[in-house]
Design a protein around this motif. Structure first.
Motif, PDB file in Angstrom:
ATOM      1  N   LEU A 163     -47.246 -26.166  78.571  1.00 12.49           N
ATOM      2  CA  LEU A 163     -46.219 -25.149  78.771  1.00 12.49           C
ATOM      3  C   LEU A 163     -46.457 -23.897  77.932  1.00 12.49           C
ATOM      4  O   LEU A 163     -46.056 -22.802  78.313  1.00 12.49           O
ATOM      5  N   GLY A 205     -41.625 -30.546  85.238  1.00 14.38           N
ATOM      6  CA  GLY A 205     -42.413 -30.297  86.449  1.00 14.38           C
ATOM      7  C   GLY A 205     -41.673 -30.785  87.678  1.00 14.38           C
ATOM      8  O   GLY A 205     -40.727 -31.573  87.577  1.00 14.38           O
ATOM      9  N   GLY A 206     -42.126 -30.308  88.841  1.00 19.88           N
ATOM     10  CA  GLY A 206     -41.452 -30.694  90.079  1.00 19.88           C
ATOM     11  C   GLY A 206     -42.418 -31.163  91.154  1.00 19.88           C
ATOM     12  O   GLY A 206     -42.080 -31.248  92.319  1.00 19.88           O
ATOM     13  N   GLY A 207     -43.648 -31.475  90.744  1.00 21.19           N
ATOM     14  CA  GLY A 207     -44.651 -31.946  91.705  1.00 21.19           C
ATOM     15  C   GLY A 207     -44.759 -33.469  91.695  1.00 21.19           C
ATOM     16  O   GLY A 207     -43.990 -34.159  91.025  1.00 21.19           O
ATOM     17  N   ASP A 208     -45.733 -33.987  92.447  1.00 25.05           N
ATOM     18  CA  ASP A 208     -45.928 -35.438  92.515  1.00 25.05           C
ATOM     19  C   ASP A 208     -46.213 -36.043  91.142  1.00 25.05           C
ATOM     20  O   ASP A 208     -45.755 -37.138  90.833  1.00 25.05           O
ATOM     21  N   SER A 209     -46.970 -35.317  90.323  1.00 21.94           N
ATOM     22  CA  SER A 209     -47.297 -35.850  88.997  1.00 21.94           C
ATOM     23  C   SER A 209     -46.024 -36.069  88.187  1.00 21.94           C
ATOM     24  O   SER A 209     -45.847 -37.117  87.570  1.00 21.94           O
ATOM     25  N   GLU A 218     -44.106 -39.014  89.559  1.00 21.52           N
ATOM     26  CA  GLU A 218     -44.810 -40.265  89.284  1.00 21.52           C
ATOM     27  C   GLU A 218     -44.621 -40.667  87.819  1.00 21.52           C
ATOM     28  O   GLU A 218     -44.331 -41.825  87.505  1.00 21.52           O
ATOM     29  N   HIS A 229     -36.905 -29.084  85.931  1.00 21.26           N
ATOM     30  CA  HIS A 229     -37.696 -28.322  86.896  1.00 21.26           C
ATOM     31  C   HIS A 229     -37.192 -26.886  86.950  1.00 21.26           C
ATOM     32  O   HIS A 229     -35.992 -26.636  86.946  1.00 21.26           O
ATOM     33  N   ARG A 230     -38.135 -25.959  87.039  1.00 26.48           N
ATOM     34  CA  ARG A 230     -37.757 -24.551  86.944  1.00 26.48           C
ATOM     35  C   ARG A 230     -37.091 -23.995  88.200  1.00 26.48           C
ATOM     36  O   ARG A 230     -36.529 -22.915  88.170  1.00 26.48           O
ATOM     37  N   ARG A 231     -37.157 -24.742  89.293  1.00 24.30           N
ATOM     38  CA  ARG A 231     -36.514 -24.276  90.537  1.00 24.30           C
ATOM     39  C   ARG A 231     -35.447 -25.282  90.960  1.00 24.30           C
ATOM     40  O   ARG A 231     -35.228 -26.287  90.297  1.00 24.30           O
ATOM     41  N   ARG A 248     -41.486 -29.733  94.562  1.00 22.11           N
ATOM     42  CA  ARG A 248     -42.730 -29.524  95.299  1.00 22.11           C
ATOM     43  C   ARG A 248     -43.318 -30.862  95.756  1.00 22.11           C
ATOM     44  O   ARG A 248     -44.165 -30.920  96.636  1.00 22.11           O
ATOM     45  N   ILE A 301     -47.159 -30.490  84.658  1.00 23.23           N
ATOM     46  CA  ILE A 301     -47.058 -29.268  85.467  1.00 23.23           C
ATOM     47  C   ILE A 301     -48.377 -28.893  86.138  1.00 23.23           C
ATOM     48  O   ILE A 301     -48.563 -27.761  86.554  1.00 23.23           O
ATOM     49  N   GLY A 302     -49.273 -29.849  86.244  1.00 23.99           N
ATOM     50  CA  GLY A 302     -50.519 -29.576  86.955  1.00 23.99           C
ATOM     51  C   GLY A 302     -51.723 -29.635  86.037  1.00 23.99           C
ATOM     52  O   GLY A 302     -51.612 -29.995  84.856  1.00 23.99           O
ATOM     53  N   ALA A 332     -58.606 -30.289  94.160  1.00 25.03           N
ATOM     54  CA  ALA A 332     -57.235 -30.127  93.670  1.00 25.03           C
ATOM     55  C   ALA A 332     -56.273 -30.974  94.481  1.00 25.03           C
ATOM     56  O   ALA A 332     -55.093 -31.058  94.162  1.00 25.03           O
ATOM     57  N   THR A 333     -56.765 -31.609  95.529  1.00 27.96           N
ATOM     58  CA  THR A 333     -55.867 -32.287  96.467  1.00 27.96           C
ATOM     59  C   THR A 333     -55.706 -33.770  96.190  1.00 27.96           C
ATOM     60  O   THR A 333     -54.602 -34.258  96.020  1.00 27.96           O
ATOM     61  N   ARG A 345     -57.580 -36.001  93.823  1.00 30.63           N
ATOM     62  CA  ARG A 345     -57.562 -36.261  92.383  1.00 30.63           C
ATOM     63  C   ARG A 345     -57.364 -37.727  92.014  1.00 30.63           C
ATOM     64  O   ARG A 345     -56.623 -38.067  91.108  1.00 30.63           O
TER      65      ARG A 345
HETATM   66  P1  NAP Z   1     -48.402 -29.378  91.330  1.00 31.22           P
HETATM   67  O1  NAP Z   1     -48.207 -29.965  92.665  1.00 31.22           O
HETATM   68  O2  NAP Z   1     -49.117 -28.085  91.187  1.00 31.22           O
HETATM   69  O3  NAP Z   1     -46.977 -29.231  90.668  1.00 31.22           O
HETATM   70  C1  NAP Z   1     -46.808 -28.620  89.422  1.00 31.22           C
HETATM   71  C2  NAP Z   1     -45.323 -28.520  89.153  1.00 31.22           C
HETATM   72  O4  NAP Z   1     -45.143 -27.982  87.841  1.00 31.22           O
HETATM   73  C3  NAP Z   1     -44.600 -27.608  90.126  1.00 31.22           C
HETATM   74  O5  NAP Z   1     -43.360 -28.147  90.460  1.00 31.22           O
HETATM   75  C4  NAP Z   1     -44.459 -26.311  89.317  1.00 31.22           C
HETATM   76  O6  NAP Z   1     -43.271 -25.622  89.620  1.00 31.22           O
HETATM   77  C5  NAP Z   1     -44.344 -26.815  87.898  1.00 31.22           C
HETATM   78  N1  NAP Z   1     -44.871 -25.867  86.935  1.00 31.22           N
HETATM   79  C6  NAP Z   1     -46.092 -25.273  86.926  1.00 31.22           C
HETATM   80  N2  NAP Z   1     -46.218 -24.477  85.844  1.00 31.22           N
HETATM   81  C7  NAP Z   1     -45.053 -24.571  85.175  1.00 31.22           C
HETATM   82  C8  NAP Z   1     -44.576 -23.992  83.973  1.00 31.22           C
HETATM   83  N3  NAP Z   1     -45.320 -23.146  83.248  1.00 31.22           N
HETATM   84  N4  NAP Z   1     -43.327 -24.294  83.573  1.00 31.22           N
HETATM   85  C9  NAP Z   1     -42.559 -25.154  84.289  1.00 31.22           C
HETATM   86  N5  NAP Z   1     -42.949 -25.735  85.432  1.00 31.22           N
HETATM   87  C10 NAP Z   1     -44.192 -25.450  85.862  1.00 31.22           C
HETATM   88  O7  NAP Z   1     -49.185 -30.367  90.342  1.00 31.22           O
HETATM   89  P2  NAP Z   1     -49.184 -31.970  90.324  1.00 31.22           P
HETATM   90  O8  NAP Z   1     -47.816 -32.505  90.416  1.00 31.22           O
HETATM   91  O9  NAP Z   1     -50.008 -32.309  89.140  1.00 31.22           O
HETATM   92  O10 NAP Z   1     -49.963 -32.371  91.631  1.00 31.22           O
HETATM   93  C11 NAP Z   1     -51.237 -31.803  91.920  1.00 31.22           C
HETATM   94  C12 NAP Z   1     -51.778 -32.424  93.203  1.00 31.22           C
HETATM   95  O11 NAP Z   1     -52.019 -33.824  93.021  1.00 31.22           O
HETATM   96  C13 NAP Z   1     -50.803 -32.320  94.361  1.00 31.22           C
HETATM   97  O12 NAP Z   1     -51.528 -32.127  95.534  1.00 31.22           O
HETATM   98  C14 NAP Z   1     -50.139 -33.669  94.381  1.00 31.22           C
HETATM   99  O13 NAP Z   1     -49.635 -34.024  95.650  1.00 31.22           O
HETATM  100  C15 NAP Z   1     -51.279 -34.603  93.953  1.00 31.22           C
HETATM  101  N6  NAP Z   1     -50.736 -35.812  93.319  1.00 31.22           N
HETATM  102  C16 NAP Z   1     -50.426 -36.873  94.124  1.00 31.22           C
HETATM  103  C17 NAP Z   1     -49.864 -38.013  93.562  1.00 31.22           C
HETATM  104  C18 NAP Z   1     -49.492 -39.135  94.454  1.00 31.22           C
HETATM  105  O14 NAP Z   1     -49.616 -39.001  95.642  1.00 31.22           O
HETATM  106  N7  NAP Z   1     -49.048 -40.263  93.950  1.00 31.22           N
HETATM  107  C19 NAP Z   1     -49.632 -38.098  92.200  1.00 31.22           C
HETATM  108  C20 NAP Z   1     -49.958 -37.002  91.404  1.00 31.22           C
HETATM  109  C21 NAP Z   1     -50.495 -35.854  91.990  1.00 31.22           C
HETATM  110  P3  NAP Z   1     -43.063 -24.889  91.059  1.00 31.22           P
HETATM  111  O15 NAP Z   1     -42.772 -25.982  92.016  1.00 31.22           O
HETATM  112  O16 NAP Z   1     -41.914 -23.979  90.790  1.00 31.22           O
HETATM  113  O17 NAP Z   1     -44.351 -24.162  91.318  1.00 31.22           O
END
Ligand code: NAP
Length: 319
Positions: free
Chosen positions: A129, A162-166, A169, A185-187, A191, A248-249, A291-292, A294
């Motif tokens: 962060l 964070g708001g993504g899958d990670s 999970e 989550h900031r929104r 995601r 957050i990625g 990036a998909t 992983r």
């Molecule tokens: P991601 O999809 O890029 O999500 C990152 C999240 O963090 C988003 O919600 C984003 O907010 C938030 N974020 C980013 N920068 C931030 C900050 N500075 N401050 C606060 N919040 C911040 O990353 P991910 O969750 O690591 O996933 C990456 C890829 O791996 C995706 O394709 C995902 O589907 C995949 N994955 C799949 C699984 C599974 O299927 N089990 C598990 C893990 C990952 P915003 O939404 O506002 O942008």
């Protein structure tokens, strides 16, 4: 002194070590520059070294510990003749094969290796962060790996950012230990995939702090809370948590290659026709170009592809 090698592999996660197993079995005597231990995931063995149980790697019906899996892959590569060097690639010259690869002082006039082919498998690392308190309390309540550190937070209230899958999970995993998990989550919308959202929404121990950003991680010797700011109103509130998991990625580890290999707008290596990069004779596999998906298994699969691509490339040149 510069060593001449047919295949140099940068990185030692599932992608790099699978490439090493395959190229070693093809008698190409690969050298793996495995990385150096650090506080983040950019380290020998890759991100699985920061994981506990891996339940989705085929062949392990009862699961396997991440470090155990990586140790096994490493022994397997060494058994067939791969050399593994604990160092980081610090500079490359990739105009044409053989490529210059430095793994120590980048200002040295001569490279440490002259490599006929290069396989980039340097992976990705967790984004942070960048707020006050986060760095100082990393390992003292701030973590990027729920599977590694969740155990330490038994019966405690923790935050996942964070708001993504990670993030989802991590949050779902942490409910095994924590008394409550708050996803910050900031929104106001996630995601993450629908199935993960449904799981998180229906879990009784997960709550959401929507539309909030972490402004500061609080605590002296260990985490005592986070200061949150409402993303639109700027209103402040304190969440009294004892752990903060940042999810957050990830950022691909490509800075050393960025001048010479084509990267996409997020910094991932662009691959075409299998694992070929923009430089003839340089291949990429694993999270550094993905990036998909992983996943350990997809990384290992692409490591195998890179090895076969490198082998055929050498063969076509009579090498
Ligand atoms: P991601 O999809 O890029 O999500 C990152 C999240 O963090 C988003 O919600 C984003 O907010 C938030 N974020 C980013 N920068 C931030 C900050 N500075 N401050 C606060 N919040 C911040 O990353 P991910 O969750 O690591 O996933 C990456 C890829 O791996 C995706 O394709 C995902 O589907 C995949 N994955 C799949 C699984 C599974 O299927 N089990 C598990 C893990 C990952 P915003 O939404 O506002 O942008």
């Amino acid at each position: 002194m510069t060593a001449h090698v047919k295949v140099l592999i940068a990185g030692s996660g599932p992608a790099g070590l699978t490439a090493a197993v395959y190229t070693a079995r093809a008698q190409l005597r690969p050298v793996v520059v495995e990385g150096e231990p650090s506080s983040t995931s950019d380290q020998p063995g890759g991100q699985l070294m920061l994981t506990t149980e891996v339940e989705n790697y085929p062949g392990f019906p009862d699961g396997v510990l991440g470090p155990e899996l990586m140790t096994a892959m490493r022994s397997q590569a060494e058994r067939f003749g791969a050399s593994i060097v604990t160092a980081k690639v610090t500079k490359v010259h990739l105009e044409s094969s053989p490529f210059g690869v430095w793994s120590s002082d980048p200002s040295a006039p001569d490279p440490d290796y002259e490599a006929e082919t290069l396989i980039i498998a340097t992976g990705a690392q967790a984004l942070m962060l960048g707020v006050p308190g986060e760095d100082r309390l990393l390992g003292y309540g701030v973590s990027t790996c729920a599977t590694c550190d969740g155990f330490f937070f038994r019966d405690q209230h923790i935050a996942v950012v964070g708001g993504g899958d990670s993030a989802l999970e991590e949050a779902l995993f942490l409910t095994r230990f924590a008394s409550k998990v708050t996803i910050v989550h900031r929104r106001d919308r996630l995601r993450a995939s629908r199935i993960m959202q449904e799981r998180a929404f229906s879990h009784p121990d997960i709550e959401f702090a929507w539309t909030h950003q972490v402004a500061e991680v609080l605590g002296d010797a260990k985490v005592a809370g986070v200061r949150l700011l409402h993303s639109t109103t700027g209103e402040e509130r304190i969440l009294p948590v004892t752990g903060v998991f940042v999810a957050i990625g990830h950022r691909p580890n490509t800075s050393v290659f960025s001048e010479e290999v084509e990267l996409d707008d997020q910094g991932y290596v662009v691959t075409r026709n299998g694992t070929s990069t923009s430089v003839d004779g340089v291949f990429a596999c694993g999270d550094v170009q993905d990036a998909t998906y992983r996943q350990a298994v997809t990384a290992a699969g692409s490591g195998c592809m890179a090895a076969i691509d490198a082998e055929r490339w050498l063969e076509a040149r009579g090498s």
